[in-house]
Design a protein around this motif. Structure first.
Motif, mmCIF file in Angstrom:
data_model
loop_
_atom_site.group_PDB
_atom_site.id
_atom_site.type_symbol
_atom_site.label_atom_id
_atom_site.label_comp_id
_atom_site.label_asym_id
_atom_site.label_seq_id
_atom_site.Cartn_x
_atom_site.Cartn_y
_atom_site.Cartn_z
ATOM 1 N N UNK A 98 -0.964 5.723 6.586
ATOM 2 C CA UNK A 98 -1.414 5.301 7.919
ATOM 3 C C UNK A 98 -2.609 4.357 7.815
ATOM 4 N N UNK A 99 -3.523 4.648 6.881
ATOM 5 C CA UNK A 99 -4.669 3.765 6.670
ATOM 6 C C UNK A 99 -4.182 2.403 6.169
ATOM 7 N N UNK A 100 -3.183 2.406 5.275
ATOM 8 C CA UNK A 100 -2.617 1.141 4.768
ATOM 9 C C UNK A 100 -2.010 0.331 5.916
ATOM 10 N N UNK A 101 -1.264 1.016 6.789
ATOM 11 C CA UNK A 101 -0.643 0.342 7.943
ATOM 12 C C UNK A 101 -1.719 -0.269 8.830
ATOM 13 N N UNK A 102 -2.770 0.488 9.117
ATOM 14 C CA UNK A 102 -3.873 0.005 9.967
ATOM 15 C C UNK A 102 -4.571 -1.203 9.340
ATOM 16 N N UNK A 103 -4.828 -1.130 8.036
ATOM 17 C CA UNK A 103 -5.513 -2.221 7.336
ATOM 18 C C UNK A 103 -4.663 -3.495 7.359
ATOM 19 N N UNK A 104 -3.374 -3.352 7.065
ATOM 20 C CA UNK A 104 -2.483 -4.516 7.023
ATOM 21 C C UNK A 104 -2.333 -5.141 8.407
ATOM 22 N N UNK A 105 -2.254 -4.280 9.430
ATOM 23 C CA UNK A 105 -2.125 -4.763 10.807
ATOM 24 C C UNK A 105 -3.386 -5.521 11.210
ATOM 25 N N UNK A 106 -4.523 -4.952 10.901
ATOM 26 C CA UNK A 106 -5.811 -5.528 11.288
ATOM 27 C C UNK A 106 -6.068 -6.865 10.581
ATOM 28 N N UNK A 107 -5.644 -6.939 9.298
ATOM 29 C CA UNK A 107 -5.910 -8.141 8.508
ATOM 30 C C UNK A 107 -4.728 -9.110 8.467
ATOM 31 N N UNK A 126 0.827 -1.206 0.000
ATOM 32 C CA UNK A 126 0.000 0.000 0.000
ATOM 33 C C UNK A 126 0.858 1.251 0.000
ATOM 34 N N UNK A 127 1.940 1.229 0.772
ATOM 35 C CA UNK A 127 2.869 2.369 0.778
ATOM 36 C C UNK A 127 3.493 2.572 -0.597
ATOM 37 N N UNK A 128 3.790 1.467 -1.272
ATOM 38 C CA UNK A 128 4.339 1.550 -2.632
ATOM 39 C C UNK A 128 3.362 2.277 -3.549
ATOM 40 N N UNK A 129 2.088 1.938 -3.441
ATOM 41 C CA UNK A 129 1.058 2.568 -4.272
ATOM 42 C C UNK A 129 1.015 4.069 -4.045
ATOM 43 N N UNK A 130 1.034 4.480 -2.783
ATOM 44 C CA UNK A 130 0.951 5.908 -2.452
ATOM 45 C C UNK A 130 2.201 6.647 -2.916
ATOM 46 N N UNK A 131 3.370 6.088 -2.640
ATOM 47 C CA UNK A 131 4.618 6.760 -3.016
ATOM 48 C C UNK A 131 4.745 6.876 -4.530
ATOM 49 N N UNK A 132 4.434 5.797 -5.243
ATOM 50 C CA UNK A 132 4.511 5.827 -6.705
ATOM 51 C C UNK A 132 3.519 6.833 -7.282
ATOM 52 N N UNK A 133 2.326 6.893 -6.703
ATOM 53 C CA UNK A 133 1.317 7.839 -7.187
ATOM 54 C C UNK A 133 1.752 9.281 -6.941
#
Length: 424
Positions: A188-197, A95-102
Motif C-alpha cells: 500500500x505504501x508502494x502504491x501511494x508513493x508511485x501514485x504521488x510521484x 515495489x510490489x515485486x520487491x515485497x512479493x519476492x522478499x
C-alpha cells in the motif's frame, strides 16, 4: 538494589554506551558479577557451554547458510522474475515485486539480513532506474527484508522458542497472518508513493512470459513448499528443515542452475559463519546472564512490581511494546530477547498471556527493530547495498515503520490475529 543487580543493569548499560560489542559486554558483566557474588568462576564456562546445548539452535547456522547459497545460486533472481510477471503492471509495480519476492525468499531462508541482501542487491538499482528514489527503494528493501522474522521458517522464532521453551512449529504458524498482512501494508505504501510521484506503470506480462518465468522459477518456488510442507507435515523438525534447505539450495545452485561452483563455497560459508557467530555469541554468553538474573530473583521481583502497579493487561502490553521499541533503537534485537527473556516470560505468566501469542508479540517487535533507525541490522545491510547514509534512508522508512506498528497493535490486542492457524 544488590551489587550484582547493579552490575547486571548499570554495568551492562555503561558498556553498551562505550560501544563494547553486545556479546563481549554480556560476557564481561557476567564474569565480574560472578566474582562480586563469590560464585565459583567455573560457572561461566559451564553456563556458556550449556547455552549451546539445544538441538533447535542448530537451525540458525543452517538457515543462514541456506540464504547465502540461494542468493549465490540464482534462486533469488528467479523469484524476482516470477514476482515481476504477476504484479509489475500495477501502480507501484516494481515495489510490489520487491515485497512479493522478499516474502517468498523469507519463507526459504528465515533470515532478515539474508533476505534484505538477496532481494535488495537486485531491486534497489532496478527501482532507482525506473524513477523510484534510491532512498525509498532502500527503505522498501529493508522493510521487505524484515518480513523474515514473521514468515516461517523464522530464525527469530527459533531463538524465542528455545528461550521460552515453546513449540517452534506453533510459533512459526503464529507469524504467518501477521507477516502476510504486513507485506500487504508495505505494498500500500508502494502504491501511494508511485501514485504521488507519478511513476509510470509497466506493460502487463503476456501469458508466454508468465509461463516462461514459472518454468524457470519452478525450482525456486518449490523450496518453501518443501521446507514448510516438511515441517507441518511432520516429515522433519524445523532444525532438520534448515539442513534440507541447505542441501536443496546446494543441489539447485550447482546441478540445475549451474551458477554455483566449488570455489564459491568457501566465501559463502565464511559469510554465513560470521553472521551466525554474532548471533550465537550473544545467545551463549547470555546463558550466564540469565543464571544471575534468576539467582537475584530480578525477573519475578520486577514482574511482581509491575503486576502491583499495572493491573490492566492492555496497559502492560502497551508499556512492553513501547519499551521494546525504544530498546530496539539502541540495542540488538536478539540481545534484547535473550537478555530480557526471563523477565518477559515472568511478566507474561503473571498476566496469564498465552505463551504462543506472547511469542508473536515479541517477534513482531523484533521485526520492527531490525528496520528501525538508528541501529536496525537490516538498515545497515540496505545502506551497504545502496551506498546511502543513515539519514537518507531513515527519512523514507517511517511510513513502512508506521505500517509495522499497526500490525503490532493487531498482534497485541487481537490474539486471534496470530493464533488463528494454531494446531495443538
Amino acid at each position: 538494589m544488590s551489587s550484582v543487580a547493579f552490575l547486571l543493569s548499570a554495568g551492562f548499560g555503561v558498556l553498551m554506551l562505550l560501544g563494547v560489542p553486545f556479546a563481549f559486554a554480556i560476557g564481561i558483566v557476567v564474569a565480574v558479577s560472578l566474582l562480586v557474588a563469590g560464585i565459583e568462576p567455573l560457572l561461566m564456562p559451564q553456563s556458556v557451554l550449556a547455552g549451546t546445548q539445544s538441538f533447535s539452535l542448530l537451525a540458525i547456522p543452517f538457515f543462514m547458510l541456506a540464504g547465502e547459497l540461494m542468493s549465490a545460486g540464482g534462486l533469488s533472481a528467479r523469484l524476482i522474475r516470477v514476482a515481476d510477471v504477476f504484479v509489475r503492471h500495477l501502480t507501484g509495480g516494481l515495489g510490489h515485486v520487491t515485497v512479493l519476492a522478499a516474502a517468498i525468499f523469507a519463507a526459504i531462508s528465515g533470515s532478515a539480513p539474508a533476505t534484505t541482501a538477496a532481494i535488495g542487491a537486485i531491486m534497489i538499482p532496478a527501482m532507482a532506474e525506473r524513477g523510484y528514489g534510491k532512498a525509498f527503494a532502500t527503505a522498501l528493501a529493508v522493510s521487505a527484508g524484515v518480513l523474515a522474522p514473521l514468515i516461517p521458517p523464522s530464525i527469530a522464532f527459533v531463538i524465542w522458542g528455545v528461550i521460552a521453551e515453546q513449540s517452534i512449529s506453533r510459533l512459526f504458524s503464529a507469524g504467518v497472518i501477521p507477516g502476510l498482512v504486513m507485506a500487504f501494508g508495505l505494498t500500500l505504501v508502494c502504491w501511494w508513493y508511485a501514485k504521488r510521484n507519478k511513476i509510470p506503470t509497466q506493460k502487463r506480462a503476456s501469458l508466454k512470459e508468465i509461463r516462461l518465468a514459472l518454468r524457470e522459477g519452478v525450482w525456486a518456488l518449490l523450496a518453501p513448499v518443501i521446507v514448510l510442507g516438511g515441517i507441518y507435515g511432520g516429515v522433519f523438525t524445523p532444525t532438520e528443515a534448515a539442513v534440507v534447505s541447505c542441501v536443496y539450495a546446494l543441489f539447485v545452485g550447482m546441478v540445475i542452475e549451474k551458477q554455483l561452483k566449488f570455489a564459491d563455497l568457501s566465501p559463502i560459508i565464511w559469510r554465513s559463519l560470521k553472521i551466525t557467530a554474532i548471533v550465537m555469541s550473544i545467545v551463549i554468553f547470555s546463558a550466564g546472564f540469565g543464571i544471575l538474573i534468576a539467582q537475584e530473583q530480578l525477573a519475578p521481583k520486577l514482574a511482581a512490581w509491575l503486576s502491583e502497579n499495572i493491573q490492566q493487561k492492555w496497559l502492560m502490553l502497551l508499556v512492553l511494546n513501547i519499551a521494546f521499541f525504544l530498546l530496539a533503537a539502541v540495542m540488538d534485537e536478539i540481545a534484547i530477547m535473550v537478555v530480557l527473556g526471563p523477565l518477559l516470560i515472568a511478566i507474561a505468566k503473571s498476566f496469564a498471556i498465552d505463551p504462543i501469542h506472547f511469542g508473536a508479540i515479541i517477534v513482531t517487535n523484533v521485526a520492527i527493530g531490525m528496520a528501525a533507525p538508528p541501529i536496525g541490522y537490516c538498515l545497515f545491510v540496505g545502506m551497504a547495498i545502496s551506498g546511502l547514509k543513515l539519514g537518507e534512508v531513515a527519512s523514507k522508512i517511517w511510513p513502512f515503520i508506521a505500517i509495522m506498528l499497526v500490525v503490532l497493535m493487531l498482534v497485541t490486542y487481537v490474539p486471534e490475529f496470530s493464533l488463528a492457524l494454531q494446531t495443538r
